[in-house]
Design a protein around this motif. Structure first.
Motif, PDB file in Angstrom:
ATOM      1  N   GLY A  20      53.202 -33.288   2.587  1.00 41.22           N
ATOM      2  CA  GLY A  20      52.474 -33.811   3.735  1.00 41.22           C
ATOM      3  C   GLY A  20      52.582 -35.319   3.802  1.00 41.22           C
ATOM      4  N   PRO A  21      51.897 -35.900   4.736  1.00 39.94           N
ATOM      5  CA  PRO A  21      51.984 -37.351   4.910  1.00 39.94           C
ATOM      6  C   PRO A  21      51.349 -38.102   3.743  1.00 39.94           C
ATOM      7  N   CYS A  22      51.860 -39.285   3.520  1.00 38.55           N
ATOM      8  CA  CYS A  22      51.270 -40.170   2.522  1.00 38.55           C
ATOM      9  C   CYS A  22      51.482 -41.604   2.992  1.00 38.55           C
ATOM     10  N   MET A  23      50.659 -42.472   2.488  1.00 40.95           N
ATOM     11  CA  MET A  23      50.808 -43.883   2.827  1.00 40.95           C
ATOM     12  C   MET A  23      51.432 -44.592   1.636  1.00 40.95           C
ATOM     13  N   VAL A  24      52.484 -45.337   1.912  1.00 39.09           N
ATOM     14  CA  VAL A  24      53.173 -46.079   0.866  1.00 39.09           C
ATOM     15  C   VAL A  24      53.168 -47.541   1.274  1.00 39.09           C
ATOM     16  N   LEU A  25      52.709 -48.386   0.387  1.00 33.74           N
ATOM     17  CA  LEU A  25      52.574 -49.801   0.682  1.00 33.74           C
ATOM     18  C   LEU A  25      53.225 -50.596  -0.434  1.00 33.74           C
ATOM     19  N   VAL A  30      53.512 -57.145   1.205  1.00 37.77           N
ATOM     20  CA  VAL A  30      52.217 -57.673   1.664  1.00 37.77           C
ATOM     21  C   VAL A  30      52.081 -59.133   1.251  1.00 37.77           C
ATOM     22  N   ARG A  31      52.388 -59.417   0.015  1.00 44.12           N
ATOM     23  CA  ARG A  31      52.290 -60.787  -0.514  1.00 44.12           C
ATOM     24  C   ARG A  31      53.191 -61.740   0.279  1.00 44.12           C
ATOM     25  N   ASP A  32      54.425 -61.342   0.505  1.00 42.10           N
ATOM     26  CA  ASP A  32      55.364 -62.185   1.247  1.00 42.10           C
ATOM     27  C   ASP A  32      54.905 -62.397   2.692  1.00 42.10           C
ATOM     28  N   ASN A  33      54.434 -61.325   3.325  1.00 45.80           N
ATOM     29  CA  ASN A  33      53.961 -61.439   4.716  1.00 45.80           C
ATOM     30  C   ASN A  33      52.731 -62.330   4.806  1.00 45.80           C
ATOM     31  N   TYR A  34      51.826 -62.198   3.842  1.00 42.56           N
ATOM     32  CA  TYR A  34      50.648 -63.058   3.871  1.00 42.56           C
ATOM     33  C   TYR A  34      51.034 -64.518   3.660  1.00 42.56           C
ATOM     34  N   ASP A  35      51.965 -64.767   2.755  1.00 46.45           N
ATOM     35  CA  ASP A  35      52.420 -66.154   2.543  1.00 46.45           C
ATOM     36  C   ASP A  35      52.941 -66.757   3.844  1.00 46.45           C
ATOM     37  N   ALA A  36      53.746 -66.011   4.582  1.00 46.32           N
ATOM     38  CA  ALA A  36      54.285 -66.506   5.855  1.00 46.32           C
ATOM     39  C   ALA A  36      53.157 -66.719   6.862  1.00 46.32           C
ATOM     40  N   PHE A  37      52.216 -65.796   6.916  1.00 47.37           N
ATOM     41  CA  PHE A  37      51.075 -65.900   7.825  1.00 47.37           C
ATOM     42  C   PHE A  37      50.233 -67.126   7.487  1.00 47.37           C
ATOM     43  N   SER A  55      42.233 -50.185  -0.117  1.00 42.69           N
ATOM     44  CA  SER A  55      42.851 -50.017  -1.429  1.00 42.69           C
ATOM     45  C   SER A  55      42.458 -51.163  -2.366  1.00 42.69           C
ATOM     46  N   PRO A  56      41.885 -50.850  -3.536  1.00 40.10           N
ATOM     47  CA  PRO A  56      41.532 -51.909  -4.486  1.00 40.10           C
ATOM     48  C   PRO A  56      42.732 -52.763  -4.895  1.00 40.10           C
ATOM     49  N   GLU A  57      43.900 -52.140  -5.027  1.00 36.76           N
ATOM     50  CA  GLU A  57      45.103 -52.892  -5.398  1.00 36.76           C
ATOM     51  C   GLU A  57      45.473 -53.892  -4.312  1.00 36.76           C
ATOM     52  N   LEU A  58      45.339 -53.484  -3.063  1.00 35.80           N
ATOM     53  CA  LEU A  58      45.615 -54.390  -1.953  1.00 35.80           C
ATOM     54  C   LEU A  58      44.602 -55.528  -1.928  1.00 35.80           C
ATOM     55  N   LEU A  59      43.327 -55.199  -2.106  1.00 36.58           N
ATOM     56  CA  LEU A  59      42.292 -56.236  -2.128  1.00 36.58           C
ATOM     57  C   LEU A  59      42.581 -57.275  -3.213  1.00 36.58           C
ATOM     58  N   ALA A  76      29.645 -48.535   1.625  1.00 35.61           N
ATOM     59  CA  ALA A  76      30.745 -48.175   0.722  1.00 35.61           C
ATOM     60  C   ALA A  76      31.731 -49.336   0.588  1.00 35.61           C
ATOM     61  N   GLU A  77      32.032 -50.014   1.692  1.00 37.48           N
ATOM     62  CA  GLU A  77      32.928 -51.176   1.632  1.00 37.48           C
ATOM     63  C   GLU A  77      32.282 -52.328   0.873  1.00 37.48           C
ATOM     64  N   VAL A  78      30.988 -52.540   1.074  1.00 37.10           N
ATOM     65  CA  VAL A  78      30.276 -53.584   0.330  1.00 37.10           C
ATOM     66  C   VAL A  78      30.405 -53.314  -1.165  1.00 37.10           C
ATOM     67  N   ARG A  79      30.133 -52.097  -1.564  1.00 31.49           N
ATOM     68  CA  ARG A  79      30.207 -51.732  -2.995  1.00 31.49           C
ATOM     69  C   ARG A  79      31.625 -51.894  -3.542  1.00 31.49           C
ATOM     70  N   LEU A  80      32.604 -51.447  -2.774  1.00 33.26           N
ATOM     71  CA  LEU A  80      33.993 -51.544  -3.215  1.00 33.26           C
ATOM     72  C   LEU A  80      34.404 -52.987  -3.457  1.00 33.26           C
ATOM     73  N   VAL A  81      34.157 -53.852  -2.489  1.00 33.75           N
ATOM     74  CA  VAL A  81      34.577 -55.245  -2.627  1.00 33.75           C
ATOM     75  C   VAL A  81      33.776 -55.935  -3.729  1.00 33.75           C
ATOM     76  N   ALA A  82      32.484 -55.674  -3.794  1.00 34.99           N
ATOM     77  CA  ALA A  82      31.656 -56.292  -4.830  1.00 34.99           C
ATOM     78  C   ALA A  82      32.129 -55.877  -6.224  1.00 34.99           C
ATOM     79  N   ARG A  83      32.540 -54.633  -6.371  1.00 30.19           N
ATOM     80  CA  ARG A  83      33.022 -54.131  -7.658  1.00 30.19           C
ATOM     81  C   ARG A  83      34.426 -54.669  -7.976  1.00 30.19           C
ATOM     82  N   THR A  84      35.279 -54.724  -6.972  1.00 31.49           N
ATOM     83  CA  THR A  84      36.669 -55.120  -7.172  1.00 31.49           C
ATOM     84  C   THR A  84      36.834 -56.634  -7.253  1.00 31.49           C
ATOM     85  N   LEU A  85      36.087 -57.360  -6.417  1.00 28.53           N
ATOM     86  CA  LEU A  85      36.215 -58.819  -6.318  1.00 28.53           C
ATOM     87  C   LEU A  85      34.825 -59.451  -6.387  1.00 28.53           C
ATOM     88  N   PRO A  86      34.236 -59.543  -7.574  1.00 24.40           N
ATOM     89  CA  PRO A  86      32.855 -60.020  -7.687  1.00 24.40           C
ATOM     90  C   PRO A  86      32.594 -61.396  -7.054  1.00 24.40           C
TER      91      PRO A  86
END
Length: 94
Positions: A20-25, A30-37, A55-59, A76-86
């Protein structure tokens, strides 16, 4: 599509996991595109909307590249970001 993504999908298919479908990133892309942005808009502060991809890895990649403000729209997003990026600044703009 990068060679690394093509290889991942090929290996997934060969292992019989193509059910089935999956997301691949590719986080390097992402890093290169953000640098250009960031270079194009050097006098701005970027806010990342977590609902776009929680995605915690993306964050962590975004954090490592200088994004410190995260738009969160649920507890849920508040908890995720607080846990991943204090040290992140959470912006509840919902």
């Amino acid at each position: 599509m990068t060679d690394r993504i093509q290889e991942f999908l090929r290996a997934r298919r060969d292992a019989g996991q193509d059910d089935g479908p999956c997301m691949v990133l590719d986080l390097d892309v992402v890093r290169d595109n953000y640098d250009a942005f960031a270079k194009a808009l050097s006098d701005t502060r970027v806010f990342y909307a977590v609902k776009a991809n929680p995605s915690p890895e993306l964050l962590e990649v975004l954090w490592d590249n200088g994004i410190t403000h995260y738009d969160v729209a649920s507890l849920a997003e508040v908890r995720l970001v607080a846990r991943t990026l204090p040290g992140a600044t959470l912006c509840f703009m919902h």
